[in-house]
Design a protein around this motif. Structure first.
Motif, mmCIF file in Angstrom:
data_model
loop_
_atom_site.group_PDB
_atom_site.id
_atom_site.type_symbol
_atom_site.label_atom_id
_atom_site.label_comp_id
_atom_site.label_asym_id
_atom_site.label_seq_id
_atom_site.Cartn_x
_atom_site.Cartn_y
_atom_site.Cartn_z
ATOM 1 N N ALA A 1 -54.843 -12.920 -21.981
ATOM 2 C CA ALA A 1 -56.025 -12.809 -22.998
ATOM 3 C C ALA A 1 -55.399 -12.221 -24.235
ATOM 4 O O ALA A 1 -55.183 -12.367 -25.617
ATOM 5 N N SER A 2 -54.665 -10.711 -24.178
ATOM 6 C CA SER A 2 -54.162 -10.013 -25.052
ATOM 7 C C SER A 2 -52.793 -10.112 -25.512
ATOM 8 O O SER A 2 -52.570 -9.506 -26.606
ATOM 9 N N TYR A 3 -52.396 -11.098 -24.928
ATOM 10 C CA TYR A 3 -50.649 -10.996 -25.186
ATOM 11 C C TYR A 3 -50.508 -11.605 -26.654
ATOM 12 O O TYR A 3 -49.564 -10.806 -27.410
ATOM 13 N N ASN A 4 -51.106 -12.552 -27.166
ATOM 14 C CA ASN A 4 -50.982 -12.929 -28.690
ATOM 15 C C ASN A 4 -51.394 -11.720 -29.534
ATOM 16 O O ASN A 4 -50.648 -11.393 -30.390
ATOM 17 N N ARG A 5 -52.409 -11.000 -29.338
ATOM 18 C CA ARG A 5 -52.727 -9.893 -30.117
ATOM 19 C C ARG A 5 -51.658 -8.975 -29.986
ATOM 20 O O ARG A 5 -51.308 -8.432 -31.158
ATOM 21 N N GLY B 1 -48.420 -9.855 -31.638
ATOM 22 C CA GLY B 1 -48.542 -9.683 -33.176
ATOM 23 C C GLY B 1 -48.439 -8.661 -34.034
ATOM 24 O O GLY B 1 -47.972 -8.152 -35.038
ATOM 25 N N THR B 2 -48.976 -7.477 -33.066
ATOM 26 C CA THR B 2 -48.925 -6.124 -33.701
ATOM 27 C C THR B 2 -47.491 -5.336 -33.098
ATOM 28 O O THR B 2 -47.276 -4.031 -33.367
ATOM 29 N N GLY B 3 -46.803 -5.998 -32.405
ATOM 30 C CA GLY B 3 -45.475 -5.715 -32.098
ATOM 31 C C GLY B 3 -45.581 -4.552 -30.698
ATOM 32 O O GLY B 3 -44.649 -3.899 -30.492
ATOM 33 N N ASP B 4 -46.641 -4.921 -29.830
ATOM 34 C CA ASP B 4 -46.908 -3.949 -28.486
ATOM 35 C C ASP B 4 -46.844 -4.774 -27.491
ATOM 36 O O ASP B 4 -47.399 -4.472 -26.578
ATOM 37 N N GLU B 5 -45.883 -5.916 -27.609
ATOM 38 C CA GLU B 5 -45.998 -6.710 -26.203
ATOM 39 C C GLU B 5 -45.367 -6.298 -24.911
ATOM 40 O O GLU B 5 -45.433 -6.955 -23.960
ATOM 41 N N TYR C 1 -59.807 -10.771 -28.844
ATOM 42 C CA TYR C 1 -58.635 -11.403 -28.592
ATOM 43 C C TYR C 1 -58.509 -12.754 -29.194
ATOM 44 O O TYR C 1 -57.233 -13.005 -29.470
ATOM 45 N N PHE C 2 -59.481 -13.124 -29.495
ATOM 46 C CA PHE C 2 -59.481 -14.538 -30.027
ATOM 47 C C PHE C 2 -60.490 -14.726 -31.363
ATOM 48 O O PHE C 2 -60.890 -15.937 -31.520
ATOM 49 N N VAL D 1 -57.379 -1.046 -36.915
ATOM 50 C CA VAL D 1 -57.750 -1.981 -35.670
ATOM 51 C C VAL D 1 -57.686 -3.508 -36.179
ATOM 52 O O VAL D 1 -58.285 -3.731 -37.054
ATOM 53 N N ALA D 2 -57.044 -4.240 -35.376
ATOM 54 C CA ALA D 2 -56.621 -5.541 -35.548
ATOM 55 C C ALA D 2 -57.839 -6.451 -35.671
ATOM 56 O O ALA D 2 -58.712 -6.374 -34.872
#
Length: 358
Positions: A233-237, A240-244, A320-321, A353-354
């Protein structure tokens, strides 16, 4: 989670306790107004209400505050190097060990967030209405927890905090772990085992039971189910913030050479394996006598529900979405976010916070 035997349930105390817990966190001014708005959209009280549907109102309030603590620690430490993460962790541990002692003037706000609890204003908690409460976050929980539950929480929560430092060290060095290396640290950074303490508040799970290999394997299974669903669920977030890098999808892509879609399919298949392992493990538990058998059954039923709760909250909250969780749960199609790396100068109260708009 289509075949997971534990259905979605939510606490009847959700709305009232959510309002109290949210108001408590606002009182700290731990985030800018913009970031606070994004933080509240995540609806961490909903996660608690889904995870602990049978908890008393008092225990649910402790759980709501605990969820907020987990995620504000996550926000604060995600942008820090290992040295600063260690400093933050030490503040939190000191607050847990000294819940009645005021925090030093000028200290970062997380120490006080961990220490402090709200003045209970609900008639269900306090028939006399608002008044000063001497209880703080951890000392309040202590009032309801058995000595073994208190010790288990502190041991497991400190293990989680120490793992956060390891994660920061990996981030400093741009480390990408292989699958097993990643899972070994992620089972700790997901924080699940210490969150399970709410199920222990009314129990007395002696170490002989709590640390039995058959039980620890089941706890690890649920932790892995939670981390898999969370990472998917969090991968996209996170990308997007460079913390993958601290994500199972990335570890799978790195080790197996798969693309995103292939990595997510691999994770889903692994998730099904862990589900089966947990259910089979329940059938093989030894017996410790009627009293302890009933307690461990209650505890394991609770943590199994946590896996369902985490899955549901991922789509019901907006972390997340955004506001498209219901749609994405059905279609499984997620618009890839463009890269918007965080400003490293924006820390602590100034953290961004995104706020996702997909």
């Amino acid at each position: 989670m289509a075949n997971w035997p534990w259905p979605r349930r939510i606490s009847p105390f959700f709305e009232g306790v959510k309002a109290e817990s949210d108001e408590w966190f606002r009182s700290f001014n731990a985030l800018s107004p913009k970031s606070l708005k994004a933080f509240e959209k995540c609806d961490f009280a909903r996660l608690a209400a889904l995870a602990y549907p049978d908890a008393s109102r008092e225990h649910l309030r402790i759980a709501c505050d605990l969820m907020i603590v987990y995620f504000i620690v996550d926000e604060y430490t995600d942008v820090e190097d290992a040295n600063r993460a260690a400093e933050i962790v030490n503040v939190i541990i000191d607050a847990l060990n000294n819940p009645h002692r005021p925090r030093p003037e000028g200290e970062m706000i997380l120490g006080e967030v961990v220490r402090q609890s709200v003045d209970p204003s609900s008639s269900e908690l306090n028939p006399d209405g608002p008044q000063f409460s001497p209880y703080r976050f951890w000392s309040r929980a202590i009032q309801s927890a058995s000595p073994t539950a208190q010790r288990h929480f502190l041991d497991d929560y400190i293990t989680y905090l120490r793992a956060v430092i390891v994660e920061a060290g990996d981030r400093d060095k741009s480390v990408t772990r292989d699958i097993q290396g990643y899972l070994s640290i992620r089972r700790q950074t997901v924080g699940a085992q210490s969150a399970f303490v709410i199920f222990e508040l009314g129990l007395n799970l002696v170490d002989e039971v709590y640390y039995h290999p058959a039980v620890t394997e089941l706890i690890d299974c649920v932790a892995e189910l939670i981390l898999i669903d969370n990472d998917l669920a969090s991968y996209n977030r996170e990308q997007g913030t460079g913390d993958e890098n601290h994500n199972l999808v990335t570890a799978i892509m790195f080790e197996l050479g798969l693309d995103r879609s292939g990595a997510m399919s691999w994770a889903a298949a692994y998730h099904a394996e862990i589900e089966a392992r947990f259910i089979n493990g329940l059938l093989k538990l030894p017996s410790w006598g009627p009293t302890l058998d009933a307690q461990i059954k209650e505890y394991l039923n609770g943590i199994a529900n946590w896996a369902r709760a985490n899955y549901c909250w991922s789509y019901e909250g907006q972390r997340y979405f955004g506001n498209r969780g219901g749609e994405i749960e059905k279609t499984r199609l997620v618009p890839l976010l463009s890269k918007a790396r965080r400003d490293p100068k924006m820390r602590e109260k100034d953290i961004v916070v995104a706020d996702l708009w997909l």
